[in-house]
Design a protein around this motif. Structure first.
Motif, PDB file in Angstrom:
ATOM      1  N   ALA A 124     -79.563  32.979  33.563  1.00 40.64           N
ATOM      2  CA  ALA A 124     -78.653  32.322  34.500  1.00 40.64           C
ATOM      3  C   ALA A 124     -77.267  32.132  33.891  1.00 40.64           C
ATOM      4  CB  ALA A 124     -79.235  30.974  34.917  1.00 40.64           C
ATOM      5  N   ALA A 125     -77.209  31.818  32.590  1.00 45.12           N
ATOM      6  CA  ALA A 125     -75.928  31.600  31.925  1.00 45.12           C
ATOM      7  C   ALA A 125     -75.159  32.896  31.706  1.00 45.12           C
ATOM      8  CB  ALA A 125     -76.141  30.897  30.589  1.00 45.12           C
ATOM      9  N   ASN A 126     -75.859  34.028  31.786  1.00 43.31           N
ATOM     10  CA  ASN A 126     -75.226  35.338  31.555  1.00 43.31           C
ATOM     11  C   ASN A 126     -75.473  36.269  32.747  1.00 43.31           C
ATOM     12  OD1 ASN A 126     -74.371  35.270  28.461  1.00 43.31           O
ATOM     13  ND2 ASN A 126     -76.374  34.276  28.637  1.00 43.31           N
ATOM     14  N   ALA A 127     -75.389  35.690  33.941  1.00 44.85           N
ATOM     15  CA  ALA A 127     -75.697  36.442  35.156  1.00 44.85           C
ATOM     16  C   ALA A 127     -74.720  37.576  35.413  1.00 44.85           C
ATOM     17  CB  ALA A 127     -75.730  35.501  36.358  1.00 44.85           C
ATOM     18  N   ALA A 128     -73.525  37.493  34.834  1.00 41.65           N
ATOM     19  CA  ALA A 128     -72.537  38.550  35.057  1.00 41.65           C
ATOM     20  C   ALA A 128     -72.729  39.721  34.106  1.00 41.65           C
ATOM     21  CB  ALA A 128     -71.124  37.990  34.901  1.00 41.65           C
ATOM     22  N   THR A 129     -73.615  39.565  33.107  1.00 42.34           N
ATOM     23  CA  THR A 129     -73.816  40.643  32.129  1.00 42.34           C
ATOM     24  C   THR A 129     -75.301  40.970  32.025  1.00 42.34           C
ATOM     25  OG1 THR A 129     -73.781  38.963  30.363  1.00 42.34           O
ATOM     26  CG2 THR A 129     -71.704  40.102  30.835  1.00 42.34           C
ATOM     27  N   PHE A 130     -75.919  40.683  30.886  1.00 40.00           N
ATOM     28  CA  PHE A 130     -77.292  41.145  30.669  1.00 40.00           C
ATOM     29  C   PHE A 130     -78.331  40.410  31.511  1.00 40.00           C
ATOM     30  CE2 PHE A 130     -76.481  38.045  27.234  1.00 40.00           C
ATOM     31  CZ  PHE A 130     -77.537  37.167  27.396  1.00 40.00           C
ATOM     32  N   GLY A 131     -77.975  39.238  32.079  1.00 42.96           N
ATOM     33  CA  GLY A 131     -78.924  38.508  32.910  1.00 42.96           C
ATOM     34  C   GLY A 131     -78.773  38.770  34.396  1.00 42.96           C
ATOM     35  N   ALA A 132     -78.006  39.794  34.768  1.00 42.81           N
ATOM     36  CA  ALA A 132     -77.752  40.084  36.192  1.00 42.81           C
ATOM     37  C   ALA A 132     -79.062  40.271  36.946  1.00 42.81           C
ATOM     38  CB  ALA A 132     -76.885  41.327  36.322  1.00 42.81           C
ATOM     39  N   GLY A 133     -79.132  39.667  38.142  1.00 43.35           N
ATOM     40  CA  GLY A 133     -80.312  39.801  38.984  1.00 43.35           C
ATOM     41  C   GLY A 133     -81.539  39.086  38.464  1.00 43.35           C
ATOM     42  N   GLY A 134     -81.348  38.141  37.540  1.00 42.84           N
ATOM     43  CA  GLY A 134     -82.471  37.421  36.967  1.00 42.84           C
ATOM     44  C   GLY A 134     -83.244  38.183  35.913  1.00 42.84           C
ATOM     45  N   ARG A 135     -82.693  39.271  35.450  1.00 45.52           N
ATOM     46  CA  ARG A 135     -83.369  40.093  34.438  1.00 45.52           C
ATOM     47  C   ARG A 135     -83.611  39.292  33.173  1.00 45.52           C
ATOM     48  NH1 ARG A 135     -80.839  45.865  32.341  1.00 45.52           N
ATOM     49  NH2 ARG A 135     -82.743  46.697  31.368  1.00 45.52           N
ATOM     50  N   THR A 136     -84.780  39.451  32.541  1.00 44.40           N
ATOM     51  CA  THR A 136     -85.127  38.693  31.338  1.00 44.40           C
ATOM     52  C   THR A 136     -85.585  39.572  30.173  1.00 44.40           C
ATOM     53  OG1 THR A 136     -87.377  38.335  32.155  1.00 44.40           O
ATOM     54  CG2 THR A 136     -85.728  36.612  32.633  1.00 44.40           C
ATOM     55  N   SER A 137     -85.389  40.885  30.265  1.00 48.67           N
ATOM     56  CA  SER A 137     -85.759  41.751  29.147  1.00 48.67           C
ATOM     57  C   SER A 137     -85.039  43.083  29.260  1.00 48.67           C
ATOM     58  CB  SER A 137     -87.271  41.981  29.081  1.00 48.67           C
ATOM     59  OG  SER A 137     -87.716  42.685  30.222  1.00 48.67           O
ATOM     60  N   ALA A 138     -84.984  43.801  28.143  1.00 53.71           N
ATOM     61  CA  ALA A 138     -84.370  45.134  28.132  1.00 53.71           C
ATOM     62  C   ALA A 138     -84.862  45.896  26.919  1.00 53.71           C
ATOM     63  CB  ALA A 138     -82.847  45.030  28.097  1.00 53.71           C
TER      64      ALA A 138
END
Length: 296
Positions: free
Chosen positions: A271-285
C-alpha cells in the motif's frame, strides 16, 4: 563529479587543495551500494591531508547547494561546512574516523542543521581475515546522516528537515574460498512535519569459490519500516547467483553474474508503494537476469 586539485606545494607538500563538484566519500556498504559517509555531490572547495599525529589526516570543505544537476537556483541558499578526521589509530588493528557538518540556509519547514558521525574499522576482528565496521551517526534539521544536505526545496516546494540517528554494524571476510559481507542496521527518522519512523535491516551476501574463476553467491535481506500509528511494512529478498571473475575471491572484479532473485513484501508495504512495486496490491516478484560489476 567534476573537480580539479593541486598537490606538492612547497609550503604544504602533504596537502591537497581542490575545487569543483566531488563525492568526497569515506566508506560504503558494498552489498547495499550505499555510501554511509560522504559529503560531496555539490559545488565546493577544500583542503585534504592536514596531518593530525603520525597517521590521522584532517579534511576540511565548504559547499554550496548547487551542483551540475540542479545549478544553484533554489530559495534555500544553503551552505555547508564539513570535516573528516580520518584513520586515527585507537587500538591494535583499529582505526577511528570522525565526521561533522553544519548547515545554514533559508528553510520553509524546519531549521538549519548539524551532523556528527563515528566510524570504527577493526581488522582481524575476533579471527584472522574478519573485518568489522561500526557506524554511529546522528543529524538534525537539514543536515543528512551521511554529511550532505537533507530536504532541500524541490521545484519550489519546501521540504522538511528531520532529526535522525543510525547505527550499523558490518562485517566482511575472506577465509580460504569462503568470503562475504553481512550487516545489521537500525535507523530512526523524525521529520519536522510527519510521523516518526524506524527502519531495521539485516542481511548478507556470501560467496564460495568452486573453481579458479567461478563462485556461487547467496544474498539474503530482511527489511522493515515501522511508522508511528501505522502497520509495520516488511520486505524480504533472496538471490542465488553464479559468478565469473579473474579469481574466486569475494571482492575480485570485474564480475559477471547470472542470477535469480525472489522478493516478497506484506500488504502495508504494498500500500505504501502502490505507485511502484506494490501496484495493484502485488506482494511478490521474481527476477532473472545477468549483470557485470566493474570498478574503476
Amino acid at each position: 563529479q567534476v573537480y580539479a586539485d593541486i598537490t606538492g606545494l612547497e609550503f604544504a607538500p602533504e596537502l591537497t587543495l581542490w575545487a569543483g563538484q566531488r563525492y568526497h566519500r569515506i566508506q560504503d556498504i558494498h552489498i547495499l551500494d550505499n555510501w554511509l559517509m560522504q559529503d560531496g555531490d555539490n559545488y565546493g572547495a577544500g583542503v585534504d591531508g592536514i596531518r593530525v599525529g603520525s597517521k590521522a589526516r584532517l579534511n576540511l570543505a565548504l559547499y554550496t547547494q548547487g551542483s551540475s544537476d540542479n545549478s544553484n537556483a533554489s530559495s534555500n541558499n544553503a551552505r555547508r561546512a564539513n570535516f573528516q578526521l580520518r584513520d586515527l589509530p585507537v587500538n591494535p588493528g583499529g582505526r577511528l574516523t570522525l565526521t561533522g557538518a553544519t548547515i545554514n540556509g533559508r528553510f520553509g519547514i524546519g531549521q538549519n542543521g548539524n551532523a556528527l558521525g563515528l566510524l570504527h574499522n577493526q581488522a582481524d576482528f575476533l579471527v584472522s581475515g574478519l573485518n568489522n565496521s561500526l557506524f554511529v551517526q546522528t543529524s538534525s534539521g537539514h543536515a543528512g546522516l551521511d554529511g550532505k544536505f537533507y530536504g532541500l526545496d524541490n521545484a519550489g516546494v519546501a521540504q522538511a528537515g528531520a532529526k535522525q540517528t543510525r547505527i550499523a554494524e558490518v562485517i566482511d571476510w575472506q577465509i580460504g574460498a569462503f568470503g562475504g559481507q553481512a550487516l545489521a542496521s537500525y535507523q530512526t527518522v523524525a521529520p519536522d512535519n510527519a510521523a516518526k519512523y524506524k527502519d531495521t535491516s539485516v542481511g548478507g551476501r556470501v560467496s564460495y569459490g568452486v573453481a579458479r574463476n567461478v563462485k556461487v553467491l547467496v544474498d539474503v535481506g530482511i527489511t522493515s519500516r515501522a511508522i508511528d500509528g501505522q502497520a509495520t511494512q516488511r520486505l524480504n529478498k533472496g538471490t542465488l547467483a553464479l559468478a565469473f571473475s579473474p579469481d574466486n575471491k569475494f571482492w575480485t572484479r570485474p564480475e559477471f553474474r547470472v542470477y535469480l532473485s525472489r522478493f516478497n513484501w506484506n500488504s502495508p508495504a504494498a500500500a505504501a508503494n502502490a505507485a511502484t512495486f506494490g501496484a495493484g496490491g502485488r506482494t511478490s516478484a521474481t527476477t532473472v537476469g545477468a549483470q557485470v560489476e566493474y570498478w574503476w
